[in-house]
Design an enzyme around this catalytic site. Structure first.
Site, PDB file in Angstrom:
ATOM      1  N   CYS A 100      49.804  65.247  39.101  1.00 21.85           N
ATOM      2  CA  CYS A 100      50.614  64.029  39.186  1.00 21.85           C
ATOM      3  C   CYS A 100      52.089  64.410  39.113  1.00 21.85           C
ATOM      4  O   CYS A 100      52.528  65.008  38.136  1.00 21.85           O
ATOM      5  CB  CYS A 100      50.247  63.085  38.047  1.00 21.85           C
ATOM      6  SG  CYS A 100      51.286  61.616  37.971  1.00 21.85           S
ATOM      7  N   CYS A 104      56.313  58.358  41.314  1.00 17.89           N
ATOM      8  CA  CYS A 104      55.813  57.220  42.097  1.00 17.89           C
ATOM      9  C   CYS A 104      56.001  55.891  41.371  1.00 17.89           C
ATOM     10  O   CYS A 104      56.322  54.874  41.983  1.00 17.89           O
ATOM     11  CB  CYS A 104      54.341  57.415  42.425  1.00 17.89           C
ATOM     12  SG  CYS A 104      53.978  58.969  43.253  1.00 17.89           S
ATOM     13  N   THR A 191      53.265  57.426  32.519  1.00 17.67           N
ATOM     14  CA  THR A 191      53.294  58.654  33.313  1.00 17.67           C
ATOM     15  C   THR A 191      54.731  59.124  33.514  1.00 17.67           C
ATOM     16  O   THR A 191      55.567  58.380  34.014  1.00 17.67           O
ATOM     17  CB  THR A 191      52.630  58.403  34.678  1.00 17.67           C
ATOM     18  OG1 THR A 191      51.272  58.027  34.465  1.00 17.67           O
ATOM     19  CG2 THR A 191      52.690  59.631  35.543  1.00 17.67           C
ATOM     20  N   GLU A 258      51.513  61.817  30.118  1.00 19.87           N
ATOM     21  CA  GLU A 258      51.546  60.420  29.686  1.00 19.87           C
ATOM     22  C   GLU A 258      52.048  60.363  28.241  1.00 19.87           C
ATOM     23  O   GLU A 258      51.887  61.327  27.492  1.00 19.87           O
ATOM     24  CB  GLU A 258      50.157  59.773  29.759  1.00 19.87           C
ATOM     25  CG  GLU A 258      49.772  59.263  31.144  1.00 19.87           C
ATOM     26  CD  GLU A 258      49.381  60.392  32.083  1.00 19.87           C
ATOM     27  OE1 GLU A 258      49.667  60.251  33.289  1.00 19.87           O
ATOM     28  OE2 GLU A 258      48.803  61.396  31.634  1.00 19.87           O
ATOM     29  N   HIS A 293      51.783  50.336  43.846  1.00 23.46           N
ATOM     30  CA  HIS A 293      51.230  51.493  43.143  1.00 23.46           C
ATOM     31  C   HIS A 293      49.788  51.768  43.586  1.00 23.46           C
ATOM     32  O   HIS A 293      49.351  52.928  43.589  1.00 23.46           O
ATOM     33  CB  HIS A 293      51.310  51.279  41.634  1.00 23.46           C
ATOM     34  CG  HIS A 293      51.394  52.558  40.866  1.00 23.46           C
ATOM     35  ND1 HIS A 293      52.218  53.601  41.244  1.00 23.46           N
ATOM     36  CD2 HIS A 293      50.760  52.995  39.748  1.00 23.46           C
ATOM     37  CE1 HIS A 293      52.089  54.605  40.405  1.00 23.46           C
ATOM     38  NE2 HIS A 293      51.195  54.264  39.483  1.00 23.46           N
ATOM     39  N   TYR A 297      48.106  55.471  45.544  1.00 21.55           N
ATOM     40  CA  TYR A 297      46.915  56.267  45.275  1.00 21.55           C
ATOM     41  C   TYR A 297      46.210  56.712  46.553  1.00 21.55           C
ATOM     42  O   TYR A 297      45.391  57.636  46.529  1.00 21.55           O
ATOM     43  CB  TYR A 297      45.964  55.484  44.373  1.00 21.55           C
ATOM     44  CG  TYR A 297      46.363  55.531  42.921  1.00 21.55           C
ATOM     45  CD1 TYR A 297      45.466  55.931  41.949  1.00 21.55           C
ATOM     46  CD2 TYR A 297      47.648  55.195  42.507  1.00 21.55           C
ATOM     47  CE1 TYR A 297      45.831  55.984  40.609  1.00 21.55           C
ATOM     48  CE2 TYR A 297      48.030  55.240  41.184  1.00 21.55           C
ATOM     49  CZ  TYR A 297      47.119  55.639  40.240  1.00 21.55           C
ATOM     50  OH  TYR A 297      47.493  55.704  38.925  1.00 21.55           O
ATOM     51  N   CYS A 300      48.718  60.210  46.863  1.00 17.68           N
ATOM     52  CA  CYS A 300      48.722  61.272  45.845  1.00 17.68           C
ATOM     53  C   CYS A 300      47.325  61.792  45.553  1.00 17.68           C
ATOM     54  O   CYS A 300      47.091  63.009  45.486  1.00 17.68           O
ATOM     55  CB  CYS A 300      49.401  60.789  44.568  1.00 17.68           C
ATOM     56  SG  CYS A 300      48.561  59.438  43.707  1.00 17.68           S
ATOM     57  N   GLU A 456      42.572  58.984  35.946  1.00 19.39           N
ATOM     58  CA  GLU A 456      43.649  58.117  36.420  1.00 19.39           C
ATOM     59  C   GLU A 456      43.212  57.352  37.663  1.00 19.39           C
ATOM     60  O   GLU A 456      43.689  56.243  37.912  1.00 19.39           O
ATOM     61  CB  GLU A 456      44.901  58.937  36.713  1.00 19.39           C
ATOM     62  CG  GLU A 456      46.124  58.071  36.962  1.00 19.39           C
ATOM     63  CD  GLU A 456      47.339  58.875  37.340  1.00 19.39           C
ATOM     64  OE1 GLU A 456      48.385  58.677  36.707  1.00 19.39           O
ATOM     65  OE2 GLU A 456      47.258  59.697  38.260  1.00 19.39           O
TER      66      GLU A 456
END
Length: 491
Positions: A100, A104, A191, A258, A293, A297, A300, A456
């Protein structure tokens, strides 16, 4: 200021007075801490690729506000092409880090708050949109990393923010001054929070009139007085602190992050406030941010999936089974699932539309379908990876055992000799390379990296039920019933 380099970004973090706690203690030099540094390296890659001419068209773009070249992670989308390039950029970074890369959430927050503040001002004559434009211009000009903070602790989830026994279960205003507001509360699972220069805080649910003090959105620097972070644990995370454990870590260079972000009476000046009591717009910000968001996904997680597929193919090759039809079929299925996720990310982007504020928003229904698939497909990809790799992925002795000089055999063989003998790969492949790919897959499927890939995929950008609620809202069942009535001749 020009685009920052990766090293300039890392050095900029050292100038902050960010308060970071881990294992019950304050971490003074958190930038170089072995558990934290891999996540910083991930963010640094977003700066490094922007400096690479090979990726300039994908990583950089002309600002709609200033006309200057900016990092795409600070950009306000101006077309469906921008939305598509966002997904392509995220896939690229997933391929480069297998983790990650954390910027983003800020990018998605920028676009959600930009369009929402325009419509709040339109109704109430407030100045939130101008506040936000000034803020995002500063972010773009200085190439800053900004964390988008949405998820509150929530306490008793059957109760609204104003009904909670502890009002801090949702971020809220505790004092309104002439020059700004004072806020308390916390945001969970944040994150990249520690690795960010600034934070944008947003509501996490739709709210009613009684929740006006909780309907708040604002920006503040990460080292603001009264703000601090408690670092979140990940599976196998302390392997990063073991001396010389580069193989056992799996992905020694990159990682996710996180944290619990706590606001203890933090003062927010008026110029950084984007929502302050206009409760009926809380849901708009949540819905738009979540849509952006969930689109993310489809990029990423696909890039990380590419690496998982590649590592699985390597494991099969090292084990000498790469030509087996069952293995080939599993790799095909993994690729099929991964590309389906990418299709969803591209689809919701290509069907985007212009908001009143002028930036572009994705198709919300397709974005939620994208994330719903992400809650499932990476789990199957990981299952297939574990199937192909075999049990050695989780039973292999430590790196120290493979390097040990302790004599155990009757002919003077060491522990290292024994490990290298019995865990040898096919001819022409070193035992170390087999170790590395097995530990890498362990890390991706079960360890710290699984936090940013598998787990995640389930809970990031909202748990599966959150997408199903949005799919129900956006699915237009009544319209589809009418299609059937018209064709069937039902009056």
């Amino acid at each position: 200021m020009a685009l920052m380099t990766a090293q300039e970004y890392i050095e900029s973090l050292r100038k902050l007075k960010t308060r970071v706690y881990m294992f019950g203690e304050k971490i003074e030099n958190w930038v170089d801490h072995p558990m934290i540094r891999p996540s910083i390296n991930c963010v640094a890659m977003t700066y490094a690729l922007a400096q690479d001419p090979q990726y300039a068209d994908l990583m950089t773009v002309k600002s709609s506000l200033t006309g200057r070249t900016v990092n795409r992670f600070t950009h306000l989308h101006q077309s469906t092409e921008d939305l598509i390039n966002k997904v392509k950029m995220q896939r690229l970074l997933g391929q480069k880090t297998a983790s990650c890369f954390q910027r983003c959430v800020g990018m998605d927050a920028f676009n959600a708050v930009f369009s929402s503040t325009y419509e709040i001002d339109e109704k109430y004559g407030t100045h939130y949109h101008e506040n936000f434009k000034n803020f995002i211009t500063m972010v773009q000009d200085n190439d800053l990393t900004v964390d988008g903070a949405m998820t509150d602790p929530k306490g008793d989830r059957s109760k609204a923010p104003s009904q909670q026994a502890d009002p801090d279960m949702y971020v809220h205003v505790v004092e309104r001054r002439e020059d700004g507001i004072v806020v308390c509360g916390a945001k969970c699972h944040q994150t990249g929070s520690i690795n960010s220069h600034w934070h944008i805080f947003m509501p996490t649910i739709s709210m009613g009139e009684a929740d006006k003090d909780w309907a708040v959105s604002f920006a503040c620097p990460t080292d603001a007085e009264g703000m601090y972070m408690i670092y979140g644990r990940q599976s196998c995370d302390t392997r990063k602190m073991e001396e010389g454990a580069s193989i056992d870590v799996g992905n020694a260079k990159f990682g996710g992050q996180e944290a619990l972000v706590v606001l203890d009476h933090v003062f927010i000046p008026n110029e950084y406030i984007f929502l302050n009591g206009e409760y009926e717009f809380a849901g708009m910000i949540v819905e738009r941010f979540a849509g952006y968001h969930r689109q993310s996904y489809g990029g990423c997680k696909v890039g990380v999936g590419d690496v998982v597929i590649g590592a699985t193919a390597l494991a099969a090759e090292y084990n000498g089974v790469e030509k087996a039809s069952a293995v080939k079929d599993k790799l095909i299925e993994m690729t099929h699932l991964n590309e389906t996720l990418y299709c969803c990310g591209i689809a919701c982007s290509s069907q985007g539309f212009k908001t009143k504020a002028g930036n572009y928003q994705i198709d919300l229904l397709l974005a939620n379908v994208c994330k719903q698939n992400v809650t499932r497909f990476p789990y199957e990809i990981v299952r297939l990876a574990e199937d192909v790799a075999g049990g050695l992925m989780v039973t292999m002795p430590s790196q120290k055992d493979f390097e040990s000089g302790t004599v155990v055999g009757r002919n003077g063989e060491t522990i290292g000799d024994i490990c290298n003998k019995f865990f040898a790969a096919r001819e022409g492949v070193s035992t170390e390379d087999r170790q590395r790919v097995m530990r890498f897959l362990e890390n991706m499927c079960l360890g710290a990296a699984a936090v940013g890939y598998r787990t995640e995929s389930m809970h990031g950008a909202g748990s599966p039920q959150a997408q199903r609620i949005m799919i129900a809202r956006q699915g237009n069942i009544q319209g589809k019933k009418q299609f059937a009535k018209d064709i069937a001749g039902i009056q």
